[in-house]
Design an enzyme around this catalytic site. Sequence first.
Site, PDB file in Angstrom:
ATOM      1  CE1 TYR A 376       4.661 -28.014  51.837  1.00 55.37           C
ATOM      2  CE2 TYR A 376       3.882 -27.021  49.805  1.00 55.37           C
ATOM      3  CZ  TYR A 376       4.788 -27.817  50.480  1.00 55.37           C
ATOM      4  OH  TYR A 376       5.807 -28.397  49.802  1.00 55.37           O
ATOM      5  CD  GLU A 395       9.382 -17.614  61.783  1.00 55.39           C
ATOM      6  OE1 GLU A 395       9.452 -17.581  63.029  1.00 55.39           O
ATOM      7  OE2 GLU A 395       8.585 -18.353  61.172  1.00 55.39           O
TER       8      GLU A 395
END
Length: 426
Positions: A376, A395
Amino acid sequence: MNKPILQIGDKGAKVMLLQNRLSEIGYNPGIVDGIYGNLTKNAVIQFQSDHALKPDGIVSLSGWKALMPYIEGFNRYTVGVADTIKDIAQNHYTTVSQIVTCNPGIEKEGFQPGMQLNVPYGFDVIPSNISYSPDLLESHIRGLSARYPFLGTGIIGQSVLGKPLYFLRLGSGKKKVLYNGAHHALEWITSVLLLKFCENFCRTYSRGEKMKGIDIHGLYNSCSIYVIPMVNPDGVDLVVNGLSAENPFYYDLLSWNHDNLPFEEIWKANIRGVDLNLNYPANWDKAKELESKFNACKPSPCRHAGPSPLSEPETFALADFTQRLKPELVIAYHTQGRVIYWNYGTSAPPRSKDIAEILSGVSGYGLEETLPEDSYAGYKDWFIQEFDKPGYTFEAGIGVNPLPISQLGTIYLDNEKAMLLAALLA
Ligand SMILES: [Zn+2]
């Protein structure tokens, strides 16, 4: 009047910078560890003697000014009657061709006395072994622009505390991609990663060479790579330089840091305690609902989604810039985990997974479907929702955040080709 800026016993990012630059220019300040000890003091005394400054081993304003050209990586030099370009290059430990790259006027008007030149030093502008703060970013964008006049730079907005949000542009082609770093304060190593990429790209372009086998001239002409190295400069400043008594949020920050842990170990948010990667209008309500689960209903080190979507000047500026630019592909850099997130909820834009698989192959990073708690209100989520084009969260690195700067070399090697290919394939 000439108050000390740095002296023996001082610690921190500024000392690291001093040590890095002194060692780049041939002095011996000891290990670059951010501790101003005897070796650093002796190196400062040597530097002062060589620069007609009082040799007291204390860095004052005049000493800092003398260091500034080395921090920026170039010297503003007026050509004397007896100067040759070769002598100037030798005196700055650089090459004639690098001086010509910095000063396109030499080719047009010839080399003449009285000419003002930007002369680069023979070391990289972007250091790879020190903590990186927003004030450095400003100096280094000046330094990179001076060395590489074809590099585009500008500002997309300002942070809560008024710090400029810089972009750099590599290339002049029609196709646009956008890479950004340091949404999260703790993850400032991603700023260094992106800046190193810009510096290496520019150097390779200026020499007409290839990078990882890729024709950089071709890429430069077909594509414009926009890089926003530091989305959250106020947060990075807090993490790298510590909480200053002059910070207008001083008392708020102390209360928002509910577990009272060191800011440099836990702070991801911007200076108002909003997690910028939960502040985009893409299922923002769900991020808001999850706040209570993470004890983040008020401003917090992380996980607080803010009072409304795009409530923060940093996210507003980046969303607005993205809307105007309409890039074909974006990468948002975070740390850690060595994975690439490529989808948003049930949406996967055309070619998104195919490109992700190639980027995964060259970086060695795993492909991950976005986990529910990360699904989200992130930049990548919003980009996919808004444009239905490939948007990725990388990442980078592995270990406990903040990742040590010693990981930069590996992170860079993993990501360089992926950044080039993402632009080629977009
Ligand atoms: Zn992050």
